[in-house]
Design a protein around this motif. Structure first.
Motif, PDB file in Angstrom:
ATOM      1  N   MET A   1       0.810  -1.205   0.000  1.00 42.44           N
ATOM      2  CA  MET A   1       0.000   0.000   0.000  1.00 42.44           C
ATOM      3  C   MET A   1       0.852   1.266   0.000  1.00 42.44           C
ATOM      4  SD  MET A   1      -3.016  -0.278  -0.543  1.00 42.44           S
ATOM      5  CE  MET A   1      -4.573  -0.950  -0.336  1.00 42.44           C
TER       6      MET A   1
ATOM      7  N   ILE B   1       0.757   2.907  -3.351  1.00 41.00           N
ATOM      8  CA  ILE B   1      -0.474   3.677  -3.575  1.00 41.00           C
ATOM      9  C   ILE B   1      -0.386   5.024  -2.875  1.00 41.00           C
ATOM     10  CG2 ILE B   1      -2.920   3.788  -2.966  1.00 41.00           C
ATOM     11  CD1 ILE B   1      -2.873   1.975  -5.075  1.00 41.00           C
ATOM     12  N   LYS B   2       0.005   5.016  -1.612  1.00 38.77           N
ATOM     13  CA  LYS B   2       0.086   6.267  -0.849  1.00 38.77           C
ATOM     14  C   LYS B   2       1.060   7.249  -1.493  1.00 38.77           C
ATOM     15  CE  LYS B   2      -1.135   5.044   3.875  1.00 38.77           C
ATOM     16  NZ  LYS B   2      -0.635   5.008   5.255  1.00 38.77           N
TER      17      LYS B   2
ATOM     18  N   GLU C   1      -5.708   6.934   4.896  1.00 40.58           N
ATOM     19  CA  GLU C   1      -5.568   5.618   5.511  1.00 40.58           C
ATOM     20  C   GLU C   1      -5.849   4.565   4.458  1.00 40.58           C
ATOM     21  OE1 GLU C   1      -4.486   4.919   8.547  1.00 40.58           O
ATOM     22  OE2 GLU C   1      -4.312   7.043   9.022  1.00 40.58           O
ATOM     23  N   THR C   2      -5.088   3.492   4.499  1.00 39.67           N
ATOM     24  CA  THR C   2      -5.291   2.405   3.549  1.00 39.67           C
ATOM     25  C   THR C   2      -5.475   1.096   4.306  1.00 39.67           C
ATOM     26  OG1 THR C   2      -2.915   2.002   3.382  1.00 39.67           O
ATOM     27  CG2 THR C   2      -3.884   3.500   1.768  1.00 39.67           C
ATOM     28  N   ASP C   3      -6.184   0.200   3.662  1.00 39.26           N
ATOM     29  CA  ASP C   3      -6.321  -1.163   4.129  1.00 39.26           C
ATOM     30  C   ASP C   3      -6.015  -2.041   2.927  1.00 39.26           C
ATOM     31  OD1 ASP C   3      -6.840  -3.365   5.677  1.00 39.26           O
ATOM     32  OD2 ASP C   3      -8.885  -2.809   6.211  1.00 39.26           O
TER      33      ASP C   3
ATOM     34  N   HIS D   1      -9.018  -1.067   0.350  1.00 44.54           N
ATOM     35  CA  HIS D   1      -9.631   0.247   0.165  1.00 44.54           C
ATOM     36  C   HIS D   1      -8.736   1.365   0.694  1.00 44.54           C
ATOM     37  CE1 HIS D   1     -11.081  -0.991   4.161  1.00 44.54           C
ATOM     38  NE2 HIS D   1     -11.066   0.286   4.462  1.00 44.54           N
ATOM     39  N   VAL D   2      -9.080   2.585   0.264  1.00 42.83           N
ATOM     40  CA  VAL D   2      -8.329   3.780   0.638  1.00 42.83           C
ATOM     41  C   VAL D   2      -9.324   4.846   1.075  1.00 42.83           C
ATOM     42  CG1 VAL D   2      -6.799   5.610  -0.200  1.00 42.83           C
ATOM     43  CG2 VAL D   2      -6.536   3.291  -1.075  1.00 42.83           C
TER      44      VAL D   2
END
Length: 82
Positions: free
Chosen positions: A1, A4-5, A23-25, A28-29
């Protein structure tokens, strides 16, 4: 992740937006974004989705191809702009 960030941060910087919180999981973001009110939320979200999708397929294409039926799709529709 982290990929992505970092990409979302670089897109926000390029478009003069401020990421207030992100916040990411694993699937999902969530992003709280500060932006110029003359910009359209729909256009900002569209840009984020397009540029991160392109980046991720460039970087992780073979892996993503095993998990997605259609190439170049990564995000769900998620936001409806008319």
């Amino acid at each position: 992740m982290d990929a992505i960030k970092q990409k979302i941060q670089s897109i926000a910087d390029a478009h003069h937006c401020e990421i207030v919180a992100m916040e990411t999981d694993k699937d999902h973001v969530h992003i709280l974004l500060g932006y110029d009110t003359t910009d359209s939320v729909c256009n900002i979200v569209k840009t984020l989705k397009q540029e991160t999708t392109h980046h991720l397929w460039q970087r992780f294409g073979p892996f993503l191809a095993k998990h997605y039926w259609k190439k170049r799709i990564f995000w769900s529709d998620g936001i409806l702009c008319l």
